[in-house]
Write a protein that holds these residues in place. Structure first.
Motif, PDB file in Angstrom:
ATOM      1  N   GLN A  30       0.862  -1.170   0.000  1.00 43.40           N
ATOM      2  CA  GLN A  30       0.000   0.000   0.000  1.00 43.40           C
ATOM      3  C   GLN A  30       0.904   1.226   0.000  1.00 43.40           C
ATOM      4  N   VAL A  31       1.083   1.840  -1.179  1.00 50.29           N
ATOM      5  CA  VAL A  31       1.989   2.975  -1.339  1.00 50.29           C
ATOM      6  C   VAL A  31       1.492   4.162  -0.510  1.00 50.29           C
ATOM      7  N   ASP A  32       0.223   4.483  -0.623  1.00 49.52           N
ATOM      8  CA  ASP A  32      -0.443   5.475   0.214  1.00 49.52           C
ATOM      9  C   ASP A  32      -1.908   5.052   0.338  1.00 49.52           C
ATOM     10  N   PRO A  33      -2.740   5.764   1.068  1.00 54.69           N
ATOM     11  CA  PRO A  33      -4.118   5.290   1.266  1.00 54.69           C
ATOM     12  C   PRO A  33      -4.926   5.104  -0.021  1.00 54.69           C
ATOM     13  N   ARG A  34      -4.496   5.707  -1.117  1.00 57.23           N
ATOM     14  CA  ARG A  34      -5.253   5.593  -2.367  1.00 57.23           C
ATOM     15  C   ARG A  34      -4.557   4.768  -3.446  1.00 57.23           C
ATOM     16  N   PHE A  35      -3.356   4.275  -3.211  1.00 62.14           N
ATOM     17  CA  PHE A  35      -2.606   3.591  -4.268  1.00 62.14           C
ATOM     18  C   PHE A  35      -1.980   2.304  -3.748  1.00 62.14           C
ATOM     19  N   TYR A  36      -2.250   1.188  -4.459  1.00 62.15           N
ATOM     20  CA  TYR A  36      -1.776  -0.140  -4.091  1.00 62.15           C
ATOM     21  C   TYR A  36      -1.062  -0.776  -5.282  1.00 62.15           C
ATOM     22  N   LEU A  37       0.085  -1.402  -5.050  1.00 63.31           N
ATOM     23  CA  LEU A  37       0.821  -2.155  -6.068  1.00 63.31           C
ATOM     24  C   LEU A  37       0.917  -3.608  -5.630  1.00 63.31           C
ATOM     25  N   GLY A  38       0.725  -4.540  -6.579  1.00 61.89           N
ATOM     26  CA  GLY A  38       0.808  -5.950  -6.246  1.00 61.89           C
ATOM     27  C   GLY A  38       1.391  -6.769  -7.383  1.00 61.89           C
ATOM     28  N   ILE A  39       1.866  -7.958  -7.034  1.00 68.18           N
ATOM     29  CA  ILE A  39       2.416  -8.900  -8.012  1.00 68.18           C
ATOM     30  C   ILE A  39       2.049 -10.301  -7.537  1.00 68.18           C
ATOM     31  N   GLY A  40       1.849 -11.220  -8.493  1.00 66.55           N
ATOM     32  CA  GLY A  40       1.485 -12.561  -8.082  1.00 66.55           C
ATOM     33  C   GLY A  40       1.491 -13.551  -9.232  1.00 66.55           C
ATOM     34  N   TYR A  41       0.882 -14.701  -8.951  1.00 67.44           N
ATOM     35  CA  TYR A  41       0.831 -15.820  -9.892  1.00 67.44           C
ATOM     36  C   TYR A  41      -0.576 -16.390  -9.872  1.00 67.44           C
ATOM     37  N   ALA A  42      -1.101 -16.733 -11.036  1.00 64.59           N
ATOM     38  CA  ALA A  42      -2.428 -17.343 -11.131  1.00 64.59           C
ATOM     39  C   ALA A  42      -2.345 -18.631 -11.943  1.00 64.59           C
ATOM     40  N   HIS A  43      -3.077 -19.641 -11.480  1.00 59.38           N
ATOM     41  CA  HIS A  43      -3.220 -20.890 -12.233  1.00 59.38           C
ATOM     42  C   HIS A  43      -4.695 -21.019 -12.578  1.00 59.38           C
ATOM     43  N   THR A  44      -4.988 -21.259 -13.849  1.00 62.62           N
ATOM     44  CA  THR A  44      -6.370 -21.271 -14.343  1.00 62.62           C
ATOM     45  C   THR A  44      -6.666 -22.592 -15.019  1.00 62.62           C
ATOM     46  N   TRP A  45      -7.809 -23.195 -14.677  1.00 61.66           N
ATOM     47  CA  TRP A  45      -8.326 -24.381 -15.352  1.00 61.66           C
ATOM     48  C   TRP A  45      -9.538 -23.928 -16.161  1.00 61.66           C
ATOM     49  N   LEU A  46      -9.542 -24.166 -17.459  1.00 57.05           N
ATOM     50  CA  LEU A  46     -10.655 -23.772 -18.311  1.00 57.05           C
ATOM     51  C   LEU A  46     -11.370 -25.003 -18.848  1.00 57.05           C
ATOM     52  N   HIS A  47     -12.694 -24.928 -18.886  1.00 57.72           N
ATOM     53  CA  HIS A  47     -13.529 -26.043 -19.316  1.00 57.72           C
ATOM     54  C   HIS A  47     -14.488 -25.564 -20.407  1.00 57.72           C
ATOM     55  N   PRO A  48     -13.989 -25.322 -21.629  1.00 61.50           N
ATOM     56  CA  PRO A  48     -14.881 -24.845 -22.688  1.00 61.50           C
ATOM     57  C   PRO A  48     -15.838 -25.937 -23.178  1.00 61.50           C
ATOM     58  N   VAL A  49     -16.967 -25.507 -23.690  1.00 62.15           N
ATOM     59  CA  VAL A  49     -17.955 -26.442 -24.233  1.00 62.15           C
ATOM     60  C   VAL A  49     -17.460 -26.948 -25.581  1.00 62.15           C
ATOM     61  N   ASP A  50     -17.573 -28.242 -25.811  1.00 59.48           N
ATOM     62  CA  ASP A  50     -17.208 -28.884 -27.078  1.00 59.48           C
ATOM     63  C   ASP A  50     -15.735 -28.724 -27.446  1.00 59.48           C
ATOM     64  N   GLU A  62      -0.540  -5.748 -10.631  1.00 56.08           N
ATOM     65  CA  GLU A  62      -1.712  -4.912 -10.537  1.00 56.08           C
ATOM     66  C   GLU A  62      -1.371  -3.587  -9.865  1.00 56.08           C
ATOM     67  N   ALA A  63      -2.051  -2.554 -10.291  1.00 59.80           N
ATOM     68  CA  ALA A  63      -1.956  -1.236  -9.691  1.00 59.80           C
ATOM     69  C   ALA A  63      -3.384  -0.761  -9.487  1.00 59.80           C
ATOM     70  N   VAL A  64      -3.721  -0.406  -8.253  1.00 59.84           N
ATOM     71  CA  VAL A  64      -5.084   0.003  -7.928  1.00 59.84           C
ATOM     72  C   VAL A  64      -5.038   1.422  -7.373  1.00 59.84           C
TER      73      VAL A  64
END
Length: 72
Positions: A30-50, A62-64
């Motif tokens: 949390q850089v200041d009360p209005r600004f947040y910086l983050g970094i991470g990793y995501a693993h996604t499982w996708l189940h498309p039709v057909d 991410e920057a918020v």
């Protein structure tokens, strides 16, 4: 850390069918009360039709910036 499951939609014939599962972990600062910086990793499982199921691995950043809305 977070977990999220998304369903395809509410309409037949695929209503309620699981489409995406997300698992993510990250850290941030949390850089200041209005600004947040983050970094991470995501693993996604996708189940498309057909189509075959598949998985993705994604790093993310991410920057918020928040601002208080003015009521009217």
């Amino acid at each position: 850390m977070g977990v999220q499951v998304r369903l395809r939609d509410d309409n037949p014939p695929y209503g309620g069918r699981m489409y995406v599962e997300l698992l993510w972990v990250g850290v941030g600062y949390q850089v200041d009360p209005r600004f947040y910086l983050g970094i991470g990793y995501a693993h996604t499982w996708l189940h498309p039709v057909d189509q075959p199921d598949y998985q993705e691995n994604r790093p993310y950043i991410e920057a918020v910036l928040t601002h208080e809305a003015v009521g009217g």
